[in-house]
Design a protein around this motif. Structure first.
Motif, PDB file in Angstrom:
ATOM      1  N   THR A 329       0.815  -1.229   0.000  1.00  0.00           N
ATOM      2  CA  THR A 329       0.000   0.000   0.000  1.00  0.00           C
ATOM      3  C   THR A 329       0.839   1.266   0.000  1.00  0.00           C
ATOM      4  OG1 THR A 329      -0.161  -0.041   2.429  1.00  0.00           O
ATOM      5  CG2 THR A 329      -1.916  -1.136   1.184  1.00  0.00           C
ATOM      6  N   ILE A 337      -3.534  -1.353  -6.610  1.00  0.00           N
ATOM      7  CA  ILE A 337      -4.637  -1.536  -5.670  1.00  0.00           C
ATOM      8  C   ILE A 337      -5.973  -1.452  -6.418  1.00  0.00           C
ATOM      9  CG2 ILE A 337      -5.836  -0.526  -3.694  1.00  0.00           C
ATOM     10  CD1 ILE A 337      -3.069   0.366  -2.655  1.00  0.00           C
ATOM     11  N   ALA A 365      -2.536  -6.169   4.198  1.00  0.00           N
ATOM     12  CA  ALA A 365      -1.845  -5.017   3.612  1.00  0.00           C
ATOM     13  C   ALA A 365      -0.468  -4.884   4.259  1.00  0.00           C
ATOM     14  CB  ALA A 365      -2.648  -3.751   3.817  1.00  0.00           C
ATOM     15  N   LEU A 390      -8.414   0.512   1.419  1.00  0.00           N
ATOM     16  CA  LEU A 390      -6.976   0.562   1.150  1.00  0.00           C
ATOM     17  C   LEU A 390      -6.626   1.841   0.392  1.00  0.00           C
ATOM     18  CD1 LEU A 390      -6.164  -3.099  -0.003  1.00  0.00           C
ATOM     19  CD2 LEU A 390      -5.844  -2.093   2.263  1.00  0.00           C
TER      20      LEU A 390
END
Length: 853
Positions: A329, A337, A365, A390
């Motif tokens: 991330t 993503i 993540a 996210l």
């Protein structure tokens, strides 16, 4: 078998000269058939019911009841086989009308894990009376059962179904032993004692510590050795057992049997009903049937405390496929993503309400320095919500905590899962590589890496794209780490640009399906031109070929000689697509028989052929003694060059004709000797284990076919052998905030020196252990790892501990992976086991030391 081989060694006489070696001999003689293993033995050939059969019968009956109730609620018919014979396959087939998402493979795996955990109690608790209800340890045995039952329910609440299965099998062993080792049957009772599973009910009329309970047997006749007043007054007792001492309280019954020293002391004989040939074997079938009914009562308790759906999840019957993502991330990952969201949401929406709908969703993540937590849910909407939350941010210093995130996913996902890792950066935590390899081997899960902005494709991108990503571009050595892990797991390391990532994510719907089987796969590094053949059978559908590598050139040939090359997008045999270093060929021609593919590449390539089929197999290496008919799964790598036994379960209408250990480098294979155990289960013995990485390959015939159609299957994950032997205690309970020591021993078969010791948990619990052990050639050393769960750890939390031993110079390593559950209850039994296991390790170390000194 082991004892015979060991004592043929040149220095065996020296070992036998010491009194300690006598104890070792007794212990080694029982490692594969421990004294308590006589309790409904895991395998037996005289018609006696076994722990395995008792457990499986109860599970199948109760599972069929759950499916019947669901069918009634839904207004559907529920039909069992005409002969009413319950097998894993027949129950799954009957349940398929009442519960859409079913998998024979996951059902088989769940049932096998439960009864193997049951069998493992005989090895884990070698010298402890309460797990076997010996020595009148009724209160302690009930504590084990009730604490275990609470742990099962707590694990199910957290959706930790594997941990629940392990605890369930362990408590079943103690529960079933009650009916074999106590005099409940002799007292004339025909229903289970519910008080053994309920801590709120009293255990009454127990024999006092000084109450005589038995008289000596009349020769070989022990049918009436329980005192008449005990029977008349309905006083509950058990036999006493001791492996090393004749001592027991005056007047008490003994367990009996060759390993029970107390049965030689007045009153002689025993009262166990473990087999038909036991001293109270005339009551064996009654005891076994009571054990079945008691096991079913516990399963019903669990079903009522949860619901039918959760119960079927526990049995593996509502599990189809798992969607598991591990996602970077950091700031540069916004496109990745977004693509992970797109493809996962598309799968969820298109498969909702069908048999292909994922039964579980997992998300981890990672960034730097953070990673996790593991998010696991059965609810697709919750998964979508977590995915939508996210955001790409942070990073900056390229390497990220990729392997830490992957570690959480491997430990938390069900066995044999497909896990997808999205990243554009190197792993900052590359020291976890060996731990990841250990978990891949033990869970048999497949890991696929979606790598964007890698060095291999830097030259193919625009100037602006190269400039924006140059700080995160990976070197070849950094990419190789991901390749190595993917290859070991049977997965792909797909190297693409962010622009071409959407083409590569077709791998996710391909492999996130139920009944996925691997037909054939190879890894070649360095590359060489080679021809491969594989067999496609009529049970297969959606057959796909993956080729990953540097500029691979390949041509596929059908059984009739029709060919299609890599350059043909849509050809005579199917359609080909390409993204980065990954080629996907979907076969559209339905032809059974032997196919062929020729392939070459500039540096490395992988080839994988897979599809969907009901015919598949599960396997575990086991320690097995054919003379005594007992086995236990190994939780570490088999010994290089040594012999080994494989326990194999086959699903679908098929029969096995050949099982091979195929060297991953293509340098040969070892053929096994197959022995049918029961139904579709086999023991396969190998006279040697290949050095390095190998795959398990199975060949056979389809039973349901109109002709004798051949089929071929291969394990997706590579297995490895080692010259290091490492043993440790198995699963247990630990308390929050209370240090718990896991003991282990390391034996070397070649190299002397300082062996590096590593230990890790997937939860990041505090660990204390020595980082090295000194071993001589053929030497042994003991160590321990102390684990402390934080005081606020939730009851039912499952933890995976990996202990690794690496030879000097890093030339070899082996591992054991152990699972345990955090419990708020007392773990006194586990502490007793710790003492017992320490004694076992000490005797084993003494034996090895004497043998090679």
């Amino acid at each position: 078998m082991l004892t015979e081989a060991v004592f043929e060694a040149p220095k065996a006489a020296k070992v036998m000269d010491s009194l300690a070696a006598v104890a070792v001999f007794l212990l080694l003689g029982t490692l594969f058939q421990p004294p308590q293993a006589a309790a409904f033995k895991p395998l037996h050939s005289d018609g006696s019911l076994t722990h395995r059969e008792i457990t499986q019968i109860a599970i199948l009956r109760k599972t069929a009841e759950a499916c019947r109730d669901i069918a009634v609620d839904q207004g559907r018919e529920f039909t069992l086989p005409i002969n009413n014979k319950l097998t894993v396959a027949s129950v799954r087939a009957a349940c398929s009308n009442s519960y859409a998402a079913l998998s024979t493979l996951s059902f088989t795996l769940a049932v096998a894990l439960i009864y193997r955990s049951n069998a493992a109690v005989d090895y884990v608790y070698l010298l402890t009376d309460s797990p076997h209800v010996d020595n009148e340890a009724f209160i302690e045995a009930r504590d084990i059962i009730t604490r275990g039952l609470a742990a099962v329910k707590a694990s199910m609440k957290q959706e930790n179904y594997n941990s629940a299965r392990v605890r369930l099998g362990a408590l079943f062993h103690t529960l079933q032993d009650f009916y074999s080792h106590s005099n409940w049957v002799e007292l004339g009772f025909t229903i289970p004692l519910r008080n053994m599973t309920r801590s709120d009910l009293p255990l009454n009329n127990l024999a006092g510590p000084k109450t005589p309970t038995c008289k000596s047997c009349n020769g070989d006749d022990c049918s009436d050795n329980i005192l008449p007043e005990i029977l008349q007054q309905k006083i509950l007792t058990t036999g006493y057992f001791n492996l090393f001492s004749f001592s027991k309280p005056t007047g008490k019954c003994s367990h009996g049997g060759i390993f029970d020293m107390t049965s030689r002391r007045e009153p002689t004989g025993g009262i166990n009903k473990d087999t038909i040939s036991s001293q109270h074997g005339f009551l064996h079938n009654r005891a076994a049937n009571l054990a079945i009914n008691a096991t079913m009562e516990v399963l019903e308790d669990i079903r009522l405390a949860t619901n039918n759906t959760a119960f079927l999840r526990l049995m593996g019957l509502s599990q189809t496929s798992v969607m598991a993502f591990v996602i970077d991330t950091t700031a540069s990952m916004s496109d990745d993503i977004a693509e992970a969201k797109r493809v996962s949401f598309s799968i969820i929406d298109s498969r909702k309400g069908t048999s292909e709908e994922p039964s579980e969703y997992i998300l981890v993540a990672f960034n730097d320095p953070g990673f996790g937590p593991l998010i696991r849910t059965e609810n697709a909407d919750i998964f979508k919500e977590k995915m939508n939350s996210l955001t790409a941010s942070g990073g900056g210093d390229a390497p990220e905590m990729c392997l830490s995130g992957l570690l959480l996913a491997l430990a938390g996902a069900p066995p044999s899962s497909n896990i997808f890792v999205f990243t554009d950066a190197a792993a900052k935590d590359s020291e976890l590589k060996s731990t990841i390899e250990a978990l891949i081997e033990s869970t048999k899960s497949t890991v696929n890496f979606m790598l964007t902005h890698s060095t291999s494709f830097r030259k193919r991108r625009s100037v602006s794209e190269r400039q924006s990503s140059s700080s995160r571009a990976m070197s070849q050595s950094e990419i190789q780490l991901y390749r190595d892990l993917a290859h070991a797991s049977g997965g792909q390391a797909i190297e693409v640009t962010k622009v071409t990532l959407p083409q590569a994510t077709k791998i996710i719907p391909d492999t996130s399906t139920s009944a996925l089987v691997t037909v054939f796969q190879v890894v070649r590094n360095p590359a060489k031109a080679e021809n491969f053949s594989f067999v496609l059978d009529e049970s297969l559908s959606n057959v796909t070929v993956y080729v990953t590598g540097d500029s691979p050139v390949f041509t596929l040939y059908s059984p009739t000689g029709v060919s299609q090359s890599v350059s043909e997008g849509n050809g005579a045999l199917g359609s080909t697509q390409n993204a980065g270093n990954w080629w996907r060929l979907q076969i559209s021609v339905n032809q059974t028989g032997q196919w062929r593919i020729s392939i070459n590449a500039t540096s490395f390539y992988t080839l994988k052929v897979f599809g969907q089929s009901s015919v598949d197999f599960l396997f575990n290496f086991v320690e097995y003694d054919g003379n005594r008919g007992d086995f236990i799964p190994k939780d570490s790598r088999p010994l290089t060059g040594g012999n080994a036994t494989l326990f194999l379960s086959l699903t679908g209408g098929a029969t096995v004709t050949e099982v091979l250990l195929v060297n991953a480098s293509g340098s040969g294979a070892v053929n096994g000797t197959i022995t049918a155990v029961a139904g579709t289960e086999y023991l396969v013995t190998f006279d040697r284990i290949p050095e390095g990485a190998f795959l398990v390959q199975l060949n056979g015939l389809l039973i349901a076919s109109s002709m004798s159609t051949r089929f071929q299957r291969q394990s997706p994950t590579q297995q490895r052998s080692s010259r290091i032997i490492i043993m440790s205690q198995t699963q247990s309970l630990i308390e929050p905030g209370v240090p718990f020591s896991f003991n282990f021993t390391v034996n070397s078969t070649t190299t002397a020196g300082n062996y590096t010791i590593r230990a890790r948990t997937n939860r990041g619990f505090k660990l204390s252990f020595s980082g090295s052990l000194s071993l001589g050639i053929f030497g042994s050393a003991q160590g321990s790892v102390t684990v402390t769960a934080p005081s606020n750890t939730e009851f039912g939390t499952d933890v995976t501990l990996t202990i690794e031993a690496q030879a000097p110079g890093g030339t070899d390593f082996n591992f054991v992976t152990q699972s345990f559950i955090v419990s708020a209850a007392s773990v006194e039994t586990s502490r007793w086991y710790s003492v017992s296991f320490s004694m076992c390790l000490s005797l084993m170390a003494l034996f090895v030391s004497c043998l090679y000194d």
